[in-house]
Design an enzyme around this catalytic site. Structure first.
Site, short mmCIF file in Angstrom:
data_model
loop_
_atom_site.label_atom_id
_atom_site.label_comp_id
_atom_site.label_asym_id
_atom_site.label_seq_id
_atom_site.Cartn_x
_atom_site.Cartn_y
_atom_site.Cartn_z
CE LYS A 42 40.84 42.74 36.53
NZ LYS A 42 39.99 43.60 37.30
N GLY A 43 40.54 41.35 29.88
CA GLY A 43 39.42 41.46 28.78
C GLY A 43 39.29 40.17 27.96
CD GLU A 98 44.61 43.07 23.94
OE1 GLU A 98 43.62 42.86 24.25
OE2 GLU A 98 45.31 43.93 24.37
CG ASP A 99 39.90 42.94 25.27
OD1 ASP A 99 41.08 43.41 24.58
OD2 ASP A 99 39.21 43.39 25.99
CG ASP A 102 39.68 51.85 21.09
OD1 ASP A 102 39.02 52.22 20.13
OD2 ASP A 102 39.27 52.24 22.25
CE LYS A 130 35.26 49.83 20.02
NZ LYS A 130 35.42 50.93 21.31
CB VAL A 152 31.38 46.36 22.51
CG1 VAL A 152 30.49 47.17 21.09
CG2 VAL A 152 32.83 46.25 22.44
CG ASP A 158 36.15 46.58 32.00
OD1 ASP A 158 36.93 46.32 30.73
OD2 ASP A 158 36.23 47.47 32.61
P1 IMP Z 1 44.01 50.07 22.65
O1 IMP Z 1 44.98 50.13 23.25
O2 IMP Z 1 43.29 51.41 22.66
O3 IMP Z 1 43.82 49.41 21.48
O4 IMP Z 1 42.96 49.56 23.69
C1 IMP Z 1 42.70 48.37 24.02
C2 IMP Z 1 42.08 48.14 25.36
O5 IMP Z 1 41.00 48.92 25.63
C3 IMP Z 1 41.22 46.94 25.09
O6 IMP Z 1 42.27 45.55 25.48
C4 IMP Z 1 40.18 46.84 26.01
O7 IMP Z 1 40.70 46.35 27.38
C5 IMP Z 1 39.99 48.47 26.07
N1 IMP Z 1 38.81 48.60 25.30
C6 IMP Z 1 38.93 49.24 23.95
N2 IMP Z 1 37.74 49.48 23.19
C7 IMP Z 1 36.78 48.99 24.27
C8 IMP Z 1 35.43 48.86 24.23
O8 IMP Z 1 34.53 49.17 23.44
N3 IMP Z 1 34.79 48.37 25.40
C9 IMP Z 1 35.65 47.60 26.42
N4 IMP Z 1 36.92 47.86 26.38
C10 IMP Z 1 37.49 48.36 25.45
MG MG Z 2 42.40 44.41 26.92
#
Ligand code: IMP
Ligand code: MG
Length: 179
Positions: A42-43, A98-99, A102, A130, A152, A158
């Site tokens: 959803k992000g 993507e939102d 991370d 990030k 954030v 969310d």
């Molecule tokens: P990754 O797989 O660790 O790169 O994370 C990706 C997903 O984690 C993102 O698409 C977000 O939905 C969620 N996410 C990561 N960091 C944050 C944050 O600071 N706030 C909210 N959602 C986050």
């Molecule tokens: Mg996401």
């Protein structure tokens, strides 16, 4: 306990201006291509809607629903695909929206899955990056804002499914209960 810090780290005005720039850049890069914009829900819903309208070329829209973390803020390390694409992306130029990137696990997993469908090209556009939180190396082609390693919320993002409708981006001070 959770609370939002008073000041937004990205304001609505900054968001609008940056998305306009991204739209121009993507328009230039994808002119004449068979373009599919794939949003990761959803992000990415808020960013996607604004970005799509800032891109001035014909496009197909499509979405994936993905969960990568459960109740807690920390990543579970597992990425689950809840829905499939409805468009056939074979031979098309795909931009994944993507939102936030991370750890990089979600994007890595999605690129692997979508590459199997034989698109002509596949690139990634994320509103937020990030880089200090990355555990794996993934190439990101378009970045809205680089942010520090803080949790954030707002503008689609969310905390426990809340705050997505906040019109700006804010830092959340997460104090989770002990197990
Ligand atoms: P990754 O797989 O660790 O790169 O994370 C990706 C997903 O984690 C993102 O698409 C977000 O939905 C969620 N996410 C990561 N960091 C944050 C944050 O600071 N706030 C909210 N959602 C986050
Ligand atoms: Mg996401």
């Amino acid at each position: 306990m959770e609370r939002i810090f008073g000041r937004p780290i990205v304001t609505q005005e900054e968001m609008r201006a940056r998305i306009r720039e991204l739209g121009k850049q993507i328009t230039a890069d994808y002119t004449g291509k068979d373009f599919v914009l794939v949003g990761v829900l959803k992000g990415a819903y808020a960013f996607y809607a604004d970005l799509a309208r800032a891109i001035r070329i014909p496009m197909r829209v499509d979405f994936l629903i993905v969960t990568s973390r459960g109740f807690r803020a920390k990543t579970s390390g597992k990425v689950k695909l809840i829905t499939e694409l409805t468009e056939d992306i074979k031979g098309k130029d795909v931009l994944l929206v993507e939102d936030i990137v991370d750890s990089g696990l979600t994007v890595q997993h999605l690129l692997k899955t979508l590459t199997k469908k034989k698109p002509r090209s596949i690139k990634v556009c994320t509103l937020l990056n990030k880089p200090d939180s990355r555990t794996i190396d993934v190439a990101i082609d378009y970045v809205g804002f680089k942010i520090p390693n803080k949790y954030v919320v707002g503008y689609g993002l969310d905390y426990q499914q809340k705050y997505r409708n906040l019109p700006y981006l804010a830092v959340l001070d997460v104090e989770e209960d002990q197990e």
